[in-house]
Design an enzyme around this catalytic site. Structure first.
Site, PDB file in Angstrom:
ATOM      1  N   ASN A 151       0.850  -1.190   0.000  1.00  0.00           N
ATOM      2  CA  ASN A 151       0.000   0.000   0.000  1.00  0.00           C
ATOM      3  C   ASN A 151       0.889   1.244   0.000  1.00  0.00           C
ATOM      4  OD1 ASN A 151      -1.413   2.273   1.125  1.00  0.00           O
ATOM      5  ND2 ASN A 151      -3.077   0.905   1.682  1.00  0.00           N
ATOM      6  N   ASP A 173      -0.132   4.503  -0.028  1.00  0.00           N
ATOM      7  CA  ASP A 173      -0.840   5.723   0.392  1.00  0.00           C
ATOM      8  C   ASP A 173       0.075   6.747   1.053  1.00  0.00           C
ATOM      9  OD1 ASP A 173      -3.145   4.482  -0.416  1.00  0.00           O
ATOM     10  OD2 ASP A 173      -3.940   4.156   1.599  1.00  0.00           O
ATOM     11  N   HIS A 174       0.961   6.239   1.928  1.00  0.00           N
ATOM     12  CA  HIS A 174       1.697   7.196   2.759  1.00  0.00           C
ATOM     13  C   HIS A 174       2.899   7.822   2.056  1.00  0.00           C
ATOM     14  CE1 HIS A 174      -1.230   6.746   5.723  1.00  0.00           C
ATOM     15  NE2 HIS A 174      -1.029   5.455   5.849  1.00  0.00           N
ATOM     16  N   ARG A 194       3.891  18.824   1.499  1.00  0.00           N
ATOM     17  CA  ARG A 194       4.526  19.991   0.910  1.00  0.00           C
ATOM     18  C   ARG A 194       3.804  20.519  -0.327  1.00  0.00           C
ATOM     19  NH1 ARG A 194       9.726  21.743   2.542  1.00  0.00           N
ATOM     20  NH2 ARG A 194       9.566  21.627   4.795  1.00  0.00           N
ATOM     21  N   HIS A 217      -5.591   3.648  -1.615  1.00  0.00           N
ATOM     22  CA  HIS A 217      -6.912   3.999  -1.069  1.00  0.00           C
ATOM     23  C   HIS A 217      -7.223   5.441  -1.455  1.00  0.00           C
ATOM     24  CE1 HIS A 217      -9.569   4.233   2.850  1.00  0.00           C
ATOM     25  NE2 HIS A 217     -10.250   4.540   1.761  1.00  0.00           N
ATOM     26  N   ARG A 263      -9.344   8.123  -0.775  1.00  0.00           N
ATOM     27  CA  ARG A 263     -10.341   8.488   0.242  1.00  0.00           C
ATOM     28  C   ARG A 263     -11.214   9.616  -0.257  1.00  0.00           C
ATOM     29  NH1 ARG A 263      -8.904   6.477   5.672  1.00  0.00           N
ATOM     30  NH2 ARG A 263     -10.635   7.772   6.333  1.00  0.00           N
ATOM     31  N   ARG A 275      -7.032  12.804   1.128  1.00  0.00           N
ATOM     32  CA  ARG A 275      -5.943  13.261   2.009  1.00  0.00           C
ATOM     33  C   ARG A 275      -4.583  12.709   1.575  1.00  0.00           C
ATOM     34  NH1 ARG A 275      -7.411   9.972   7.495  1.00  0.00           N
ATOM     35  NH2 ARG A 275      -9.397  10.992   7.155  1.00  0.00           N
ATOM     36  N   HIS A 276      -4.557  11.569   0.878  1.00  0.00           N
ATOM     37  CA  HIS A 276      -3.251  11.100   0.355  1.00  0.00           C
ATOM     38  C   HIS A 276      -3.340  10.831  -1.147  1.00  0.00           C
ATOM     39  CE1 HIS A 276      -5.154   7.359   1.667  1.00  0.00           C
ATOM     40  NE2 HIS A 276      -4.834   7.532   2.930  1.00  0.00           N
ATOM     41  N   GLU A 290      -8.605   0.502  -3.119  1.00  0.00           N
ATOM     42  CA  GLU A 290      -9.320   0.472  -1.841  1.00  0.00           C
ATOM     43  C   GLU A 290     -10.252   1.670  -1.812  1.00  0.00           C
ATOM     44  OE1 GLU A 290      -6.432  -0.236   1.362  1.00  0.00           O
ATOM     45  OE2 GLU A 290      -7.906   0.829   2.571  1.00  0.00           O
ATOM     46  N   THR A 334      -7.213   6.530  10.290  1.00  0.00           N
ATOM     47  CA  THR A 334      -7.052   5.459   9.315  1.00  0.00           C
ATOM     48  C   THR A 334      -8.311   4.600   9.407  1.00  0.00           C
ATOM     49  OG1 THR A 334      -5.627   3.616   8.624  1.00  0.00           O
ATOM     50  CG2 THR A 334      -5.785   4.025  10.987  1.00  0.00           C
ATOM     51  N   THR A 335      -8.390   3.554   8.566  1.00  0.00           N
ATOM     52  CA  THR A 335      -9.605   2.742   8.549  1.00  0.00           C
ATOM     53  C   THR A 335      -9.781   2.016   9.884  1.00  0.00           C
ATOM     54  OG1 THR A 335      -9.079   2.388   6.236  1.00  0.00           O
ATOM     55  CG2 THR A 335     -10.874   1.088   7.142  1.00  0.00           C
ATOM     56  N   GLU A 377     -11.027  -9.439   3.133  1.00  0.00           N
ATOM     57  CA  GLU A 377      -9.773  -9.053   3.777  1.00  0.00           C
ATOM     58  C   GLU A 377     -10.079  -8.900   5.258  1.00  0.00           C
ATOM     59  OE1 GLU A 377      -7.093  -6.395   1.822  1.00  0.00           O
ATOM     60  OE2 GLU A 377      -6.430  -5.533   3.727  1.00  0.00           O
ATOM     61  N   HIS A 423      -3.746  -4.409   7.881  1.00  0.00           N
ATOM     62  CA  HIS A 423      -3.835  -3.292   8.819  1.00  0.00           C
ATOM     63  C   HIS A 423      -2.870  -3.479   9.984  1.00  0.00           C
ATOM     64  CE1 HIS A 423      -5.890   0.502   9.659  1.00  0.00           C
ATOM     65  NE2 HIS A 423      -5.319   0.310  10.814  1.00  0.00           N
ATOM     66  N   GLY A 424      -1.849  -2.631  10.000  1.00  0.00           N
ATOM     67  CA  GLY A 424      -0.918  -2.594  11.126  1.00  0.00           C
ATOM     68  C   GLY A 424       0.139  -3.683  11.132  1.00  0.00           C
ATOM     69  N   GLY A 474       1.109  -1.361   4.355  1.00  0.00           N
ATOM     70  CA  GLY A 474       1.509  -0.031   3.918  1.00  0.00           C
ATOM     71  C   GLY A 474       2.331   0.732   4.920  1.00  0.00           C
ATOM     72  N   HIS A 475       1.688   1.202   5.975  1.00  0.00           N
ATOM     73  CA  HIS A 475       2.306   2.184   6.878  1.00  0.00           C
ATOM     74  C   HIS A 475       3.666   1.729   7.400  1.00  0.00           C
ATOM     75  CE1 HIS A 475       2.833   4.368  10.721  1.00  0.00           C
ATOM     76  NE2 HIS A 475       2.410   5.375   9.999  1.00  0.00           N
TER      77      HIS A 475
HETATM   78  N1  PXP Z   1      -5.883  -3.147   4.072  1.00  0.00           N
HETATM   79  C1  PXP Z   1      -6.870  -2.249   4.227  1.00  0.00           C
HETATM   80  C2  PXP Z   1      -8.229  -2.622   3.775  1.00  0.00           C
HETATM   81  C3  PXP Z   1      -6.608  -0.978   4.772  1.00  0.00           C
HETATM   82  O1  PXP Z   1      -7.611  -0.086   4.939  1.00  0.00           O
HETATM   83  C4  PXP Z   1      -5.296  -0.643   5.119  1.00  0.00           C
HETATM   84  C5  PXP Z   1      -4.996   0.726   5.647  1.00  0.00           C
HETATM   85  O2  PXP Z   1      -5.180   1.653   4.629  1.00  0.00           O
HETATM   86  C6  PXP Z   1      -4.294  -1.602   4.909  1.00  0.00           C
HETATM   87  C7  PXP Z   1      -4.622  -2.852   4.413  1.00  0.00           C
HETATM   88  C8  PXP Z   1      -2.864  -1.311   5.209  1.00  0.00           C
HETATM   89  O3  PXP Z   1      -2.706  -1.031   6.555  1.00  0.00           O
HETATM   90  P1  PXP Z   1      -1.325  -0.464   7.075  1.00  0.00           P
HETATM   91  O4  PXP Z   1      -1.083   0.806   6.337  1.00  0.00           O
HETATM   92  O5  PXP Z   1      -1.545  -0.292   8.522  1.00  0.00           O
HETATM   93  O6  PXP Z   1      -0.284  -1.513   6.741  1.00  0.00           O
END
Ligand code: PXP
Length: 250
Positions: free
Chosen positions: A11, A13-14, A22, A47, A49, A53-54, A74, A104-105, A155, A198-199, A220-221
């Site tokens: 992912n 996004d970040h 910036r 994602h 959104r 935001r990203h 997403e 976040t979600t 998921e 997630h996480g 992702g994060h």
């Molecule tokens: N899967 C889904 C459906 C999510 O919403 C997210 C967070 O955007 C992730 C995976 C990835 O989570 P993380 O960024 O915490 O790894």
């Protein structure tokens, strides 16, 4: 039985979060996506959104055109996002709950409460050629409803488990891990393909990879944060190794 190879979706996004801090064009999330693929990612998740935001619409358009591996879009199950999926036609669409005020979600999609609205939206996405996945809590009721709604993929939300691990709450972490394991088994029994996300970090991904019912992790994060220290390519290679080690123990 040999457990199948576990896919890694990255992912990005970040990367866009840092760019947007910036307001310019750098760092470019599409460059990150291509590098992630070169480093061994099996797919890219982004994602879009509601508040942009990203990731932005222009990122989705470029990702749709430039990626050499599957794109997982997403999105919230809104008419606006479904129309964009119909335009970009990504390989996969993962439906998530979305609240403007959340960081976040948080939590899985309420598939039981929203079943009437979700049915036709899933059908629209499938008609656009998207493989639909529903981001849900690893519990029996949402898993059964996902199967009833005809989504081929779920998921499972790993956030509660990962938070318990990070907080050092061993008893909760163990209970949450069991919930994920049983959820994955139940979903696989119903014929669903099972993803998780997630996480996740190296340690949680390695441990969860030992549950053979999971086919894909979306991360992702942690990877983007780790990339600050070791580079994106090295972070992804290390994640791949952790997942392979965990899967070998399955
Ligand atoms: N899967 C889904 C459906 C999510 O919403 C997210 C967070 O955007 C992730 C995976 C990835 O989570 P993380 O960024 O915490 O790894």
């Amino acid at each position: 039985m040999m457990a199948e190879r576990l896919r890694l979706g990255v992912n990005i996004d970040h990367v866009a979060t840092v760019r947007n801090a910036r307001g310019g064009a750098l760092p470019d999330p599409v460059r990150a996506a291509l590098l992630a693929i070169a480093a061994g990612a099996d797919g890219i998740t982004a994602h879009l959104r509601e508040d942009r935001r990203h990731i932005r619409d222009t990122d989705m358009a470029r990702l749709s055109g430039e990626l050499t591996k599957p794109l997982n879009f997403e999105m919230a199950a809104t008419d606006e996002m479904i129309a964009l999926a119909e335009r970009f036609r990504p390989h996969a669409a993962c439906l998530v709950p979305e609240k403007r005020e959340e960081r976040t979600t948080e939590g899985g999609l309420d598939v039981v409460g929203q079943q009437a609205a979700l049915g036709p939206r899933i059908a629209r996405l499938q008609a656009a050629g998207c493989r639909v996945s529903l981001f849900i809590e690893p519990d029996a009721a949402p898993i059964a409803m996902a199967a009833k709604l005809g989504a081929p993929v779920v998921e499972l939300h790993t956030g509660s488990w990962c938070h318990a691990v990070a907080d050092g709450d061993g008893a909760k972490a163990e209970a949450e891990f069991r919930r994920l394991k049983h959820g994955a088994e139940r979903a696989a029994e119903l014929g669903l393909e099972v993803h998780a996300g997630h996480g996740l970090d190296f340690d949680t991904a390695r441990k969860l990879a030992g549950v053979p019912d999971f086919a894909e992790f979306n991360i992702g994060h942690f990877l983007i944060g780790e990339a600050i220290f070791v580079g994106l390519e090295a972070a992804i290679r290390q994640m791949r190794k952790a997942m392979d080690e965990g899967r070998a123990s399955a």
